[in-house]
Motif scaffolding. Structure first.
Motif, PDB file in Angstrom:
ATOM      1  N   GLY A  87     -22.387   5.395 -48.863  1.00 38.27           N
ATOM      2  CA  GLY A  87     -22.728   6.122 -47.636  1.00 38.27           C
ATOM      3  C   GLY A  87     -21.812   5.673 -46.500  1.00 38.27           C
ATOM      4  O   GLY A  87     -21.252   6.477 -45.765  1.00 38.27           O
ATOM      5  N   LYS A  88     -21.644   4.358 -46.414  1.00 35.90           N
ATOM      6  CA  LYS A  88     -20.780   3.821 -45.359  1.00 35.90           C
ATOM      7  C   LYS A  88     -19.330   4.224 -45.587  1.00 35.90           C
ATOM      8  O   LYS A  88     -18.578   4.434 -44.646  1.00 35.90           O
ATOM      9  CB  LYS A  88     -20.906   2.301 -45.327  1.00 35.90           C
ATOM     10  CG  LYS A  88     -21.458   1.840 -43.987  1.00 35.90           C
ATOM     11  CD  LYS A  88     -21.568   0.367 -43.915  1.00 35.90           C
ATOM     12  CE  LYS A  88     -22.994  -0.075 -44.079  1.00 35.90           C
ATOM     13  NZ  LYS A  88     -23.150  -1.516 -44.084  1.00 35.90           N
ATOM     14  N   TRP A 107     -21.877   1.634 -37.361  1.00 34.87           N
ATOM     15  CA  TRP A 107     -21.439   1.423 -35.976  1.00 34.87           C
ATOM     16  C   TRP A 107     -21.448  -0.070 -35.630  1.00 34.87           C
ATOM     17  O   TRP A 107     -20.501  -0.584 -35.046  1.00 34.87           O
ATOM     18  CB  TRP A 107     -22.356   2.180 -34.998  1.00 34.87           C
ATOM     19  CG  TRP A 107     -22.238   3.674 -35.051  1.00 34.87           C
ATOM     20  CD1 TRP A 107     -21.145   4.395 -35.381  1.00 34.87           C
ATOM     21  CD2 TRP A 107     -23.276   4.631 -34.744  1.00 34.87           C
ATOM     22  NE1 TRP A 107     -21.428   5.749 -35.308  1.00 34.87           N
ATOM     23  CE2 TRP A 107     -22.717   5.915 -34.917  1.00 34.87           C
ATOM     24  CE3 TRP A 107     -24.600   4.532 -34.348  1.00 34.87           C
ATOM     25  CZ2 TRP A 107     -23.452   7.092 -34.705  1.00 34.87           C
ATOM     26  CZ3 TRP A 107     -25.339   5.691 -34.133  1.00 34.87           C
ATOM     27  CH2 TRP A 107     -24.764   6.963 -34.315  1.00 34.87           C
ATOM     28  N   SER A 108     -22.542  -0.745 -36.016  1.00 34.39           N
ATOM     29  CA  SER A 108     -22.660  -2.163 -35.673  1.00 34.39           C
ATOM     30  C   SER A 108     -21.506  -2.952 -36.280  1.00 34.39           C
ATOM     31  O   SER A 108     -20.838  -3.728 -35.597  1.00 34.39           O
ATOM     32  CB  SER A 108     -23.977  -2.740 -36.202  1.00 34.39           C
ATOM     33  OG  SER A 108     -25.050  -2.013 -35.683  1.00 34.39           O
ATOM     34  N   GLN A 109     -21.285  -2.745 -37.575  1.00 41.03           N
ATOM     35  CA  GLN A 109     -20.233  -3.524 -38.240  1.00 41.03           C
ATOM     36  C   GLN A 109     -18.856  -3.208 -37.671  1.00 41.03           C
ATOM     37  O   GLN A 109     -18.031  -4.091 -37.486  1.00 41.03           O
ATOM     38  CB  GLN A 109     -20.263  -3.247 -39.747  1.00 41.03           C
ATOM     39  CG  GLN A 109     -21.503  -3.823 -40.405  1.00 41.03           C
ATOM     40  CD  GLN A 109     -21.503  -3.671 -41.915  1.00 41.03           C
ATOM     41  OE1 GLN A 109     -20.671  -2.974 -42.480  1.00 41.03           O
ATOM     42  NE2 GLN A 109     -22.457  -4.310 -42.569  1.00 41.03           N
ATOM     43  N   THR A 110     -18.624  -1.921 -37.377  1.00 46.46           N
ATOM     44  CA  THR A 110     -17.296  -1.527 -36.884  1.00 46.46           C
ATOM     45  C   THR A 110     -17.043  -2.122 -35.506  1.00 46.46           C
ATOM     46  O   THR A 110     -15.954  -2.621 -35.223  1.00 46.46           O
ATOM     47  CB  THR A 110     -17.202   0.019 -36.839  1.00 46.46           C
ATOM     48  OG1 THR A 110     -17.603   0.506 -38.111  1.00 46.46           O
ATOM     49  CG2 THR A 110     -15.809   0.495 -36.516  1.00 46.46           C
ATOM     50  N   LEU A 122     -14.987  -6.864 -31.871  1.00 47.69           N
ATOM     51  CA  LEU A 122     -15.331  -7.938 -30.928  1.00 47.69           C
ATOM     52  C   LEU A 122     -14.993  -9.313 -31.503  1.00 47.69           C
ATOM     53  O   LEU A 122     -14.429 -10.163 -30.818  1.00 47.69           O
ATOM     54  CB  LEU A 122     -16.816  -7.872 -30.565  1.00 47.69           C
ATOM     55  CG  LEU A 122     -17.293  -6.585 -29.877  1.00 47.69           C
ATOM     56  CD1 LEU A 122     -18.793  -6.651 -29.614  1.00 47.69           C
ATOM     57  CD2 LEU A 122     -16.537  -6.333 -28.575  1.00 47.69           C
ATOM     58  N   VAL A 123     -15.329  -9.482 -32.775  1.00 45.81           N
ATOM     59  CA  VAL A 123     -15.110 -10.778 -33.408  1.00 45.81           C
ATOM     60  C   VAL A 123     -13.613 -11.105 -33.468  1.00 45.81           C
ATOM     61  O   VAL A 123     -13.212 -12.264 -33.359  1.00 45.81           O
ATOM     62  CB  VAL A 123     -15.746 -10.770 -34.834  1.00 45.81           C
ATOM     63  CG1 VAL A 123     -15.237 -11.902 -35.687  1.00 45.81           C
ATOM     64  CG2 VAL A 123     -17.262 -10.822 -34.731  1.00 45.81           C
ATOM     65  N   ILE A 134     -22.073 -14.019 -35.722  1.00 45.20           N
ATOM     66  CA  ILE A 134     -20.711 -13.829 -36.255  1.00 45.20           C
ATOM     67  C   ILE A 134     -20.705 -14.136 -37.754  1.00 45.20           C
ATOM     68  O   ILE A 134     -20.137 -13.390 -38.552  1.00 45.20           O
ATOM     69  CB  ILE A 134     -19.704 -14.735 -35.502  1.00 45.20           C
ATOM     70  CG1 ILE A 134     -19.605 -14.266 -34.044  1.00 45.20           C
ATOM     71  CG2 ILE A 134     -18.331 -14.704 -36.162  1.00 45.20           C
ATOM     72  CD1 ILE A 134     -18.759 -15.162 -33.154  1.00 45.20           C
ATOM     73  N   ASP A 135     -21.394 -15.222 -38.115  1.00 44.83           N
ATOM     74  CA  ASP A 135     -21.455 -15.580 -39.544  1.00 44.83           C
ATOM     75  C   ASP A 135     -22.158 -14.495 -40.348  1.00 44.83           C
ATOM     76  O   ASP A 135     -21.714 -14.113 -41.434  1.00 44.83           O
ATOM     77  CB  ASP A 135     -22.208 -16.911 -39.732  1.00 44.83           C
ATOM     78  CG  ASP A 135     -21.426 -18.092 -39.149  1.00 44.83           C
ATOM     79  OD1 ASP A 135     -20.222 -17.900 -38.863  1.00 44.83           O
ATOM     80  OD2 ASP A 135     -22.034 -19.163 -38.945  1.00 44.83           O
ATOM     81  N   THR A 136     -23.263 -13.980 -39.800  1.00 51.26           N
ATOM     82  CA  THR A 136     -24.001 -12.909 -40.497  1.00 51.26           C
ATOM     83  C   THR A 136     -23.093 -11.696 -40.675  1.00 51.26           C
ATOM     84  O   THR A 136     -23.041 -11.082 -41.743  1.00 51.26           O
ATOM     85  CB  THR A 136     -25.243 -12.491 -39.661  1.00 51.26           C
ATOM     86  OG1 THR A 136     -25.949 -13.664 -39.311  1.00 51.26           O
ATOM     87  CG2 THR A 136     -26.142 -11.548 -40.429  1.00 51.26           C
ATOM     88  N   HIS A 137     -22.368 -11.383 -39.602  1.00 49.97           N
ATOM     89  CA  HIS A 137     -21.463 -10.239 -39.661  1.00 49.97           C
ATOM     90  C   HIS A 137     -20.381 -10.464 -40.726  1.00 49.97           C
ATOM     91  O   HIS A 137     -20.104  -9.587 -41.540  1.00 49.97           O
ATOM     92  CB  HIS A 137     -20.820 -10.021 -38.282  1.00 49.97           C
ATOM     93  CG  HIS A 137     -19.654  -9.108 -38.320  1.00 49.97           C
ATOM     94  ND1 HIS A 137     -19.793  -7.744 -38.493  1.00 49.97           N
ATOM     95  CD2 HIS A 137     -18.316  -9.347 -38.261  1.00 49.97           C
ATOM     96  CE1 HIS A 137     -18.600  -7.189 -38.516  1.00 49.97           C
ATOM     97  NE2 HIS A 137     -17.688  -8.133 -38.382  1.00 49.97           N
TER      98      HIS A 137
END
Ligand code: ACO
Ligand code: ZN
Length: 490
Positions: A359-360, A395-398, A403-404, A458-461
Motif C-alpha cells: 500500500g505504501k 506521510w509521517s515516515q516521509t 527532518l531526521v 528517531i530510533d523508532t523511525h
C-alpha cells in the motif's frame, strides 16, 4: 414438563419473529477467537429463510462494514432486543473513517529540537490545523459543472440495469430491458471512478459475492459490488487475473484462458524494478479492463460508488512478476485532470497482499508521479479507515525522513519551511501540517514554531524505515506527464 418445553419454544419463536430490519441487539462476532468472545451491539439489516434455515444479516454498530455477516439465530441475544426508534439511524459509515477504525498511530515523544518556520499566514497551529476539530481532509471544493459523457457498456459484460439504477445512476421506475447509456448524473459532479456514496440502499449494503478466485487466490469480498445477479447466487466467481474478465465456473475460466493471451495488464509498463512493475492504463482506451478493475475494487471499497465512465481516469496497476506472468497486486486510479489536485482517486491492495508494505509502495509511486509533474497532490476524500492509516503512516515516515536527515547550518539548529517539505515530497501543505500536528511535533517556543524530535522517536523511525524493504526507485520510472487540459479530449 412437556408443556413447559413447548411454551419455551413458542416464546423463542415469537421473539425471533420480532427480530426485523432496523432492530438492534448484541450479536456474537465470528472473527474474535472464542476466549475473547464479544457480543457487540449490531443492527439487523436483513433476514432470510431458506429451506427452513433462518439467518440474519447484521452490521456491528462500532465496526467497519466489512465485518457485516449472515448469522444464525443462536448468535443473537434476543432477550436484549431493541426496537427501531423513529429518530434512530444507523450511523452512516463515514468519511475519514476514524469512526470505524480501531487502530491508531501511536503517539510519539518530543525533545531534540529542530527549528521550523511555519507559513506566514499561520497565526497559530490551532487556527491553521483545524482547531475546530476539522481536518484539512474535510475541505473540498465543489467541482460541479463538469459534464461526463454517457457511456455504453461493453455488450459482453454489461452490468445489469437494475444495479446501474440502484447504484449511481438514475432511479427509474422502468428499468430498461437492455443496458442503456447512462445519463450524466444530475447531482454534483462525481469525482472518482468510484464516487463517494452516502445514500446507501439496502441492496448495496449487503455483500453479494461470496468468494472470488483470482489467480492462485481465493478471496472473501468485503462489500457489495454490482456484478451481474447470476453471479450472486454461486459460491465462487472466477476472475481472469490478467484481463479481469469474470465468469461463473472454472470451466468457463479455462475456456477463456485458451483465448486470452494477456500475461500482464494492458497499457504501458512505465516502471520496473526487480519483480515489481507498474502499468499505466487509459480508462478510455482500455474501457473493458478499467470497468472490470473498478468492479473488482468495489468488493473492497465501501465508501465509493461505482462510476462507469472510466474515460477521465488513468489506472496505475502494480504487478509482481513470476514465470506465469505479471500478477496484479494492487492499483490506484487518478483523474486525468483534477481541479483539486488529487493525485489518487481510489487505491487498493488486494487482500492477499495487504499489510506487507505494498500500500505504501502504491502511495509512494503516486507521489513520485506528482514529483515528475512538479505538483503537490493529495488523495481524494473521504479516505477509508485503512486508507487513512496508510496515508498517515506514509506521510509521517516521509516527513520524518527529511527532518531526521537535515544538517545543521553554521552550527545553528537545522531549518526547513513547510513549503520546502511540500516541494521535496509533493505532499500537499495541509497534509504536511496535519501530519506534524498528528505526530505532536510542533511546539511554540520563544515566539517561534519549532519541531522537537526525541532520540527515541528517531530510533523508532529508523527501525520502521529499515522494515520498508521495497521502495520506489525514481530511476526506474519511464514516464512523461501529459497535460490533459491542453488536449481536445481525454
Ligand atoms: N490494521 C491496522 N493497520 C493497518 C491495516 C490494518 N488492517 N492495514 C494497513 N495498516 C497500516 C500498516 O500497519 C501500515 O502502517 P505502518 O507501516 O506504520 O505499520 C500502513 O497501514 C500501510 O500498510 P501497507 O502494508 O503498506 O498497506 P496495505 O498494502 O495493507 O494497503 C490499503 C493499504 C491500500 C489502504 C489497503 O488496506 C486496502 O486496499 N484497503 C481496502 C481499500 C481501501 O480502503 N483503500 C483506501 C481508500 S481511500 C482512497 O481510495 C483515496
Ligand atoms: Zn483474460
Amino acid at each position: 414438563m412437556a408443556d413447559d418445553k413447548e411454551n419455551k419454544k413458542i416464546g423463542l419463536k415469537t421473539t425471533l419473529d420480532m427480530v426485523v430490519e432496523g432492530c438492534r441487539l448484541p450479536v456474537k462476532m465470528s472473527i474474535l477467537p472464542n476466549e475473547e468472545e464479544e457480543w457487540p451491539l449490531a443492527e439487523i439489516l436483513s433476514r432470510k429463510e431458506e429451506k427452513g434455515k433462518l439467518e440474519f444479516y447484521v452490521h456491528y454498530i462500532d465496526f467497519n462494514k466489512r465485518l457485516d455477516e449472515w448469522v444464525l439465530p443462536d448468535r443473537l441475544r434476543v432477550e436484549e432486543l431493541q426496537f427501531p426508534r423513529k429518530d434512530q439511524k444507523t450511523p452512516q459509515k463515514q468519511t475519514s473513517s476514524a469512526a470505524n477504525s480501531r487502530p491508531t498511530t501511536p503517539d510519539r515523544e518530543l525533545q531534540l529540537s529542530k527549528k521550523l518556520s511555519l507559513p506566514e499566514q499561520t497565526s497559530s497551529p490551532a487556527a491553521k490545523l483545524g482547531g475546530q476539530g476539522q481536518t484539512p481532509q474535510s475541505q473540498t471544493k465543489s467541482n460541479a459543472g463538469r459534464k461526463r459523457k454517457a457511456i455504453f457498456l461493453d455488450e459482453k459484460q454489461d452490468l445489469p440495469p437494475a444495479y446501474c439504477n440502484s447504484l449511481s445512476l438514475q432511479d427509474s421506475q422502468d428499468a430498461p430491458a437492455t443496458p442503456q447509456p447512462s445519463a450524466p448524473p444530475q447531482q454534483p459532479r462525481q469525482t472518482g471512478s468510484m464516487s463517494s456514496s452516502h445514500d446507501e440502499n439496502i441492496i448495496t449494503r449487503i455483500k453479494n459475492i461470496e468468494t472470488i478466485e483470482l489467480g492462485k487466490y481465493r478471496i472473501k469480498p468485503w462489500y457489495f459490488s454490482p456484478y451481474p445477479p447470476e453471479l450472486t447466487t454461486i459460491s465462487i466467481v472466477f476472475i481472469c487475473e490478467f484481463c479481469l474478465k469474470y465468469v461463473k465456473s472454472r470451466k468457463c475460466l479455462e475456456r477463456h484462458r485458451t483465448k486470452c493471451t494477456l500475461r500482464h495488464p494492458p497499457g504501458n509498463e512505465i516502471y520496473r524494478k526487480s519483480t515489481i512493475s507498474f502499468f499505466e492504463i487509459d480508462g478510455r482506451k482500455n474501457k473493458m479492463y478499467s470497468q472490470n478493475l473498478c468492479l473488482l475494487a468495489k468488493l473492497f471499497l465501501d465508501h465509493k460508488t461505482l462510476y462507469y465512465d472510466t474515460d477521465p481516469f488513468l489506472f496505475y496497476v502494480m504487478t509482481e512478476y513470476d514465470i506465469k506472468g505479471f500478477h496484479i497486486v494492487g492499483f490506484f486510479s487518478k483523474e486525468k485532470e483534477s481541479t483539486e489536485d488529487y493525485n489518487v482517486a481510489c487505491i487498493l491492495t488486494l487482500p492477499p497482499y495487504q499489510r506487507k508494505g505494498y500500500g505504501k509502495l502504491l502511495i509512494e509511486f503516486s507521489y513520485e508521479l506528482s514529483k515528475f509533474e512538479g505538483k503537490t497532490g493529495s488523495p481524494e476524500k473521504p479516505l477509508s479507515d485503512l486508507g487513512l492509516l496508510s496515508y498517515r503512516s506514509y506521510w509521517s515516515q516521509t516527513i520524518l525522513e527529511i527532518l531526521v536527515n537535515l544538517k545543521p547550518e553554521n552550527g545553528e539548529r537545522p531549518q526547513i519551511t513547510i513549503n520546502e517539505i511540500c516541494e521535496l515530497t509533493s505532499i500537499r501543505k495541509e497534509d504536511v501540517i496535519s501530519t506534524l500536528q498528528h505526530l505532536n511535533l510542533i511546539n511554540y517556543y520563544k515566539g517561534q514554531y519549532i519541531i522537537t524530535l526525541s532520540q527515541e522517536s528517531i530510533d523508532t523511525h529508523n527501525r520502521a524505515m529499515a522494515k520498508r524493504k521495497i521502495r520506489i526507485d525514481a530511476k526506474c520510472l519511464h514516464w512523461t506527464p501529459k497535460d490533459w487540459a491542453k488536449r481536445g479530449k481525454w
